[in-house]
Design an enzyme around this catalytic site. Structure first.
Site, PDB file in Angstrom:
ATOM      1  N   ASP A   1      41.109 101.614  69.682  1.00  0.00           N
ATOM      2  CA  ASP A   1      40.581 100.768  68.604  1.00  0.00           C
ATOM      3  C   ASP A   1      40.763 101.429  67.236  1.00  0.00           C
ATOM      4  OD1 ASP A   1      39.401  98.494  67.596  1.00  0.00           O
ATOM      5  OD2 ASP A   1      37.349  99.247  67.840  1.00  0.00           O
TER       6      ASP A   1
ATOM      7  N   HIS B   1      49.135  98.279  64.024  1.00  0.00           N
ATOM      8  CA  HIS B   1      49.475  98.157  65.455  1.00  0.00           C
ATOM      9  C   HIS B   1      50.760  98.921  65.767  1.00  0.00           C
ATOM     10  CE1 HIS B   1      46.156  95.543  65.959  1.00  0.00           C
ATOM     11  NE2 HIS B   1      46.664  94.513  65.300  1.00  0.00           N
TER      12      HIS B   1
ATOM     13  N   LEU C   1      52.953 109.730  86.799  1.00  0.00           N
ATOM     14  CA  LEU C   1      51.805 109.052  86.189  1.00  0.00           C
ATOM     15  C   LEU C   1      51.830 107.536  86.432  1.00  0.00           C
ATOM     16  CD1 LEU C   1      49.400 109.306  83.993  1.00  0.00           C
ATOM     17  CD2 LEU C   1      51.136 108.552  82.369  1.00  0.00           C
TER      18      LEU C   1
HETATM   19  C1  IPE Z   1      38.822  96.172  71.971  1.00  0.00           C
HETATM   20  O1  IPE Z   1      38.874  96.244  70.600  1.00  0.00           O
HETATM   21  C2  IPE Z   1      40.125  95.643  72.526  1.00  0.00           C
HETATM   22  C3  IPE Z   1      41.256  96.542  72.453  1.00  0.00           C
HETATM   23  C4  IPE Z   1      41.257  97.776  71.994  1.00  0.00           C
HETATM   24  C5  IPE Z   1      42.480  95.997  72.965  1.00  0.00           C
HETATM   25  P1  IPE Z   1      38.315  95.068  69.669  1.00  0.00           P
HETATM   26  O2  IPE Z   1      38.586  95.486  68.284  1.00  0.00           O
HETATM   27  O3  IPE Z   1      38.872  93.765  70.101  1.00  0.00           O
HETATM   28  O4  IPE Z   1      36.776  95.100  69.996  1.00  0.00           O
HETATM   29  P2  IPE Z   1      35.530  94.504  69.201  1.00  0.00           P
HETATM   30  O5  IPE Z   1      35.862  93.097  68.816  1.00  0.00           O
HETATM   31  O6  IPE Z   1      35.338  95.358  67.996  1.00  0.00           O
HETATM   32  O7  IPE Z   1      34.387  94.610  70.148  1.00  0.00           O
HETATM   33  C1  IPE Z   2      42.769  97.756  68.323  1.00  0.00           C
HETATM   34  O1  IPE Z   2      42.698  97.876  66.950  1.00  0.00           O
HETATM   35  C2  IPE Z   2      44.011  97.027  68.790  1.00  0.00           C
HETATM   36  C3  IPE Z   2      43.760  95.695  69.343  1.00  0.00           C
HETATM   37  C4  IPE Z   2      42.605  95.161  69.548  1.00  0.00           C
HETATM   38  C5  IPE Z   2      44.931  94.928  69.714  1.00  0.00           C
HETATM   39  P1  IPE Z   2      42.036  96.724  66.064  1.00  0.00           P
HETATM   40  O2  IPE Z   2      43.078  95.746  65.691  1.00  0.00           O
HETATM   41  O3  IPE Z   2      40.845  96.174  66.736  1.00  0.00           O
HETATM   42  O4  IPE Z   2      41.591  97.567  64.796  1.00  0.00           O
HETATM   43  P2  IPE Z   2      40.240  97.419  63.971  1.00  0.00           P
HETATM   44  O5  IPE Z   2      39.116  97.597  64.930  1.00  0.00           O
HETATM   45  O6  IPE Z   2      40.254  96.069  63.346  1.00  0.00           O
HETATM   46  O7  IPE Z   2      40.319  98.539  62.970  1.00  0.00           O
HETATM   47 MG    MG Z   3      38.872  96.664  66.747  1.00  0.00          MG
END
Ligand code: IPE
Ligand code: IPE
Ligand code: MG
Length: 242
Positions: free
Chosen positions: A15, A32, A126
């Site tokens: 995240d 990303h 792995l």
């Molecule tokens: C969790 O992150 C999903 C992934 C890392 C793929 P999110 O950014 O979607 O989670 P929330 O919405 O903050 O809970």
């Molecule tokens: C996690 O990073 C990746 C996915 C959920 C695909 P985020 O896109 O949730 O990044 P933040 O949390 O908005 O910084």
């Molecule tokens: Mg996020």
């Protein structure tokens, strides 16, 4: 000094890509893409350390709620990454699996996933699980449906429904239990990642945003894991008075 214990199964909620991009006045998609570079580093480091299974949360069943532009950027990145990485995964003896409801993806992506899994299926190093359109609740429901069907067909009775039987339909049931869950990005929640599988996992949370996660931080998570005492509901016999 005691030997360091390498967790057999590490699961990561990657995240913080969006915030990483925002800090740099860039589009979320740039975050990303930077996240993909961190994935490469951590996959190779996990393999070097002898981790048996690495499960990465790439796209949750709730992430469809994001703006269309971001969802489609993520799908394109997924296709790009599969195309680009599959040969090196195959060469490095990594076995790739996608866990999640892939039926919601484009036919092109579904075919690429099937081919990529086939290409690496005999690899013995792995095991890399990518959780895509994955939800922990979906996982439990799809397993419950399989068991319901067995009851309906008269193969088993309701009394035959045990934790073991329900486990058999859950993603990654044939792999070692999840020892360690890492979440980057400073949130302290599971966000519908593995639910069934983490009943006795250890958790490591860090504020570091996923694109900045690196080998040193992965080592730190493993060292923290090593300092934990896992009791699984029992007691620590050493030092116990009875
Ligand atoms: C969790 O992150 C999903 C992934 C890392 C793929 P999110 O950014 O979607 O989670 P929330 O919405 O903050 O809970
Ligand atoms: C996690 O990073 C990746 C996915 C959920 C695909 P985020 O896109 O949730 O990044 P933040 O949390 O908005 O910084
Ligand atoms: Mg996020």
């Amino acid at each position: 000094m005691q030997q360091r214990h390498i967790p057999r199964h590490v699961a990561i909620i990657m995240d913080g890509n969006g915030r990483w991009a925002k800090q740099r006045n860039q589009l979320r998609a740039v975050g990303h893409r930077a996240g993909l570079k961190a994935v490469r580093k951590i996959v190779s480091h996990a393999a070097e350390l002898g981790v048996k299974v690495l499960t990465l949360y790439a796209f949750s069943s709730e992430n469809w709620k994001r703006p269309e532009t971001e969802v489609s950027a993520l799908m394109s990145l997924f296709i790009y990454a599969l195309n680009r990485e599959i040969k090196s995964l195959a060469k490095n003896n990594i076995q790739l699996h996608i866990i999640g409801d892939i039926s919601k993806f484009s036919h092109q992506l579904q075919n690429m996933i099937i081919n990529a899994e086939k290409l690496t299926q005999n690899n013995t190093g792995l095991v890399l699980n990518i959780a895509a359109n994955y939800g922990g609740r979906w996982d439990i429901v799809q397993s419950a449906k399989k068991v319901a069907l067995q009851v309906l067909q008269g193969d088993i009775t309701v009394d035959d429904i045990t934790e073991e039987r329900l486990s058999l339909g859950i993603c990654a049931h044939d792999l070692p239990e999840v020892d360690l869950v890492i979440r980057t990005g400073g949130e302290y929640r599971i966000s519908n990642f593995l639910l069934w599988q983490i009943a006795y996992s250890e958790f490591y949370f860090t504020d570091v945003l996923w694109p900045d996660f690196n080998r040193t931080l992965f080592e730190e998570a493993i060292n923290t894991f090593n300092a934990r005492e896992r009791r699984f509901g029992s007691v620590n016999v050493e030092g116990s008075l009875c």
